[in-house]
Design a protein around this motif. Structure first.
Motif, PDB file in Angstrom:
ATOM      1  N   LEU A  54      25.089  64.718  29.815  1.00 42.28           N
ATOM      2  CA  LEU A  54      24.445  64.082  30.962  1.00 42.28           C
ATOM      3  C   LEU A  54      25.547  63.475  31.832  1.00 42.28           C
ATOM      4  N   VAL A  55      25.693  64.002  33.046  1.00 44.05           N
ATOM      5  CA  VAL A  55      26.745  63.502  33.928  1.00 44.05           C
ATOM      6  C   VAL A  55      26.188  62.702  35.107  1.00 44.05           C
ATOM      7  N   THR A  56      25.005  63.075  35.579  1.00 41.78           N
ATOM      8  CA  THR A  56      24.421  62.406  36.741  1.00 41.78           C
ATOM      9  C   THR A  56      22.930  62.191  36.509  1.00 41.78           C
ATOM     10  N   PHE A  57      22.436  61.057  36.981  1.00 42.94           N
ATOM     11  CA  PHE A  57      21.025  60.689  36.844  1.00 42.94           C
ATOM     12  C   PHE A  57      20.511  60.287  38.215  1.00 42.94           C
ATOM     13  N   PHE A  58      19.238  60.600  38.491  1.00 45.20           N
ATOM     14  CA  PHE A  58      18.604  60.136  39.723  1.00 45.20           C
ATOM     15  C   PHE A  58      17.091  60.204  39.575  1.00 45.20           C
ATOM     16  N   VAL A  59      16.428  59.584  40.531  1.00 45.46           N
ATOM     17  CA  VAL A  59      14.965  59.584  40.577  1.00 45.46           C
ATOM     18  C   VAL A  59      14.546  60.195  41.910  1.00 45.46           C
ATOM     19  N   LEU A  60      13.517  61.032  41.866  1.00 40.63           N
ATOM     20  CA  LEU A  60      12.879  61.536  43.077  1.00 40.63           C
ATOM     21  C   LEU A  60      11.503  60.894  43.158  1.00 40.63           C
ATOM     22  N   HIS A  61      11.193  60.307  44.302  1.00 33.70           N
ATOM     23  CA  HIS A  61       9.982  59.498  44.471  1.00 33.70           C
ATOM     24  C   HIS A  61       9.216  60.007  45.686  1.00 33.70           C
ATOM     25  N   ILE A  62       7.974  60.381  45.489  1.00 34.96           N
ATOM     26  CA  ILE A  62       7.139  60.884  46.581  1.00 34.96           C
ATOM     27  C   ILE A  62       6.151  59.809  47.043  1.00 34.96           C
ATOM     28  N   ASN A  63       5.449  60.100  48.110  1.00 38.53           N
ATOM     29  CA  ASN A  63       4.352  59.289  48.646  1.00 38.53           C
ATOM     30  C   ASN A  63       4.732  57.840  48.910  1.00 38.53           C
ATOM     31  N   GLU A  64       4.207  56.908  48.112  1.00 39.47           N
ATOM     32  CA  GLU A  64       4.411  55.470  48.371  1.00 39.47           C
ATOM     33  C   GLU A  64       5.885  55.081  48.371  1.00 39.47           C
ATOM     34  N   GLY A  65       6.671  55.696  47.528  1.00 39.90           N
ATOM     35  CA  GLY A  65       8.089  55.351  47.430  1.00 39.90           C
ATOM     36  C   GLY A  65       8.871  55.616  48.698  1.00 39.90           C
ATOM     37  N   VAL A  66       8.457  56.623  49.449  1.00 40.32           N
ATOM     38  CA  VAL A  66       9.170  57.016  50.661  1.00 40.32           C
ATOM     39  C   VAL A  66       8.812  56.126  51.848  1.00 40.32           C
ATOM     40  N   LYS A  67       7.600  55.582  51.844  1.00 38.04           N
ATOM     41  CA  LYS A  67       7.055  54.894  53.024  1.00 38.04           C
ATOM     42  C   LYS A  67       7.939  53.796  53.611  1.00 38.04           C
ATOM     43  N   PRO A  68       8.643  52.994  52.800  1.00 36.88           N
ATOM     44  CA  PRO A  68       9.496  51.974  53.433  1.00 36.88           C
ATOM     45  C   PRO A  68      10.684  52.566  54.204  1.00 36.88           C
ATOM     46  N   TYR A  69      10.973  53.849  53.991  1.00 38.44           N
ATOM     47  CA  TYR A  69      12.178  54.461  54.551  1.00 38.44           C
ATOM     48  C   TYR A  69      11.914  55.583  55.543  1.00 38.44           C
ATOM     49  N   SER A  70      10.698  56.130  55.545  1.00 34.95           N
ATOM     50  CA  SER A  70      10.400  57.257  56.423  1.00 34.95           C
ATOM     51  C   SER A  70       8.905  57.320  56.722  1.00 34.95           C
ATOM     52  N   LYS A  71       8.590  57.753  57.942  1.00 31.99           N
ATOM     53  CA  LYS A  71       7.192  57.961  58.319  1.00 31.99           C
ATOM     54  C   LYS A  71       6.733  59.382  57.978  1.00 31.99           C
ATOM     55  N   ASN A  72       7.666  60.211  57.517  1.00 29.70           N
ATOM     56  CA  ASN A  72       7.368  61.611  57.215  1.00 29.70           C
ATOM     57  C   ASN A  72       6.600  61.712  55.892  1.00 29.70           C
TER      58      ASN A  72
END
Length: 155
Positions: A54-72
């Motif tokens: 395991l070299v890199t970790f991340f989270v992908l967040h849809i719907n509610e998670g995106v709203k503070p950062y994008s209107k898309n």
């Protein structure tokens, strides 16, 4: 480089993942992120493995998670992006970011933008994101760890 959605079979790899204090100033601890992902179906914890490490970790967040950062409504948020301290400087983060658009297209139908928020003080990460095609369009937000630059990658 292979990407995997987290499951309990990767618990040992997560337990051995190491971030230093400087990294933790800007990113989330994978154990905390996995706990949140387990409680929220809109979050996916992703592991990037190289030669079964395991070299890199991340989270992908849809719907509610995106709203503070994008209107898309068709955007996905990349959050808690980190590389194990012992594997930094080997090009893994760049490799992951270059493969990320194809992974998103394959696993998250209908998404047309990847959004991320990076701390103003995290200049190394900003440079990496720009090299990998993320665009700073001037959006700023305040986050729990300071001012954030909102960057986008259009699919």
């Amino acid at each position: 480089m292979q990407f995997y959605f987290y499951n309990e079979g990767f618990k040992n790899a997560i337990d051995q993942y190491q971030l230093n204090e400087e990294q933790l100033r800007f990113t989330g601890d994978p154990k905390d992120c996995i706990k949140l992902s387990n409680e929220d179906s809109e979050r996916s914890s992703i592991l990037a493995m190289e030669n079964n490490h395991l070299v890199t970790f991340f989270v992908l967040h849809i719907n509610e998670g995106v709203k503070p950062y994008s209107k898309n409504a068709y955007a996905i948020l990349l959050r808690a992006f980190s590389t194990d301290f012992r594997h930094q400087g080997k090009g893994y983060a760049k490799q992951v970011l270059m493969q990320l658009p194809d992974f998103v297209k394959e696993n998250f139908r209908g998404i047309n933008e990847i959004v991320l928020a990076v701390n103003v003080g995290n200049e190394a990460a900003q440079g990496l994101y720009k090299k990998c095609g993320f665009i700073d369009e001037g959006e700023r937000r305040m986050g729990p760890k300071g001012e954030l630059i909102i960057m986008s990658y259009y699919l």
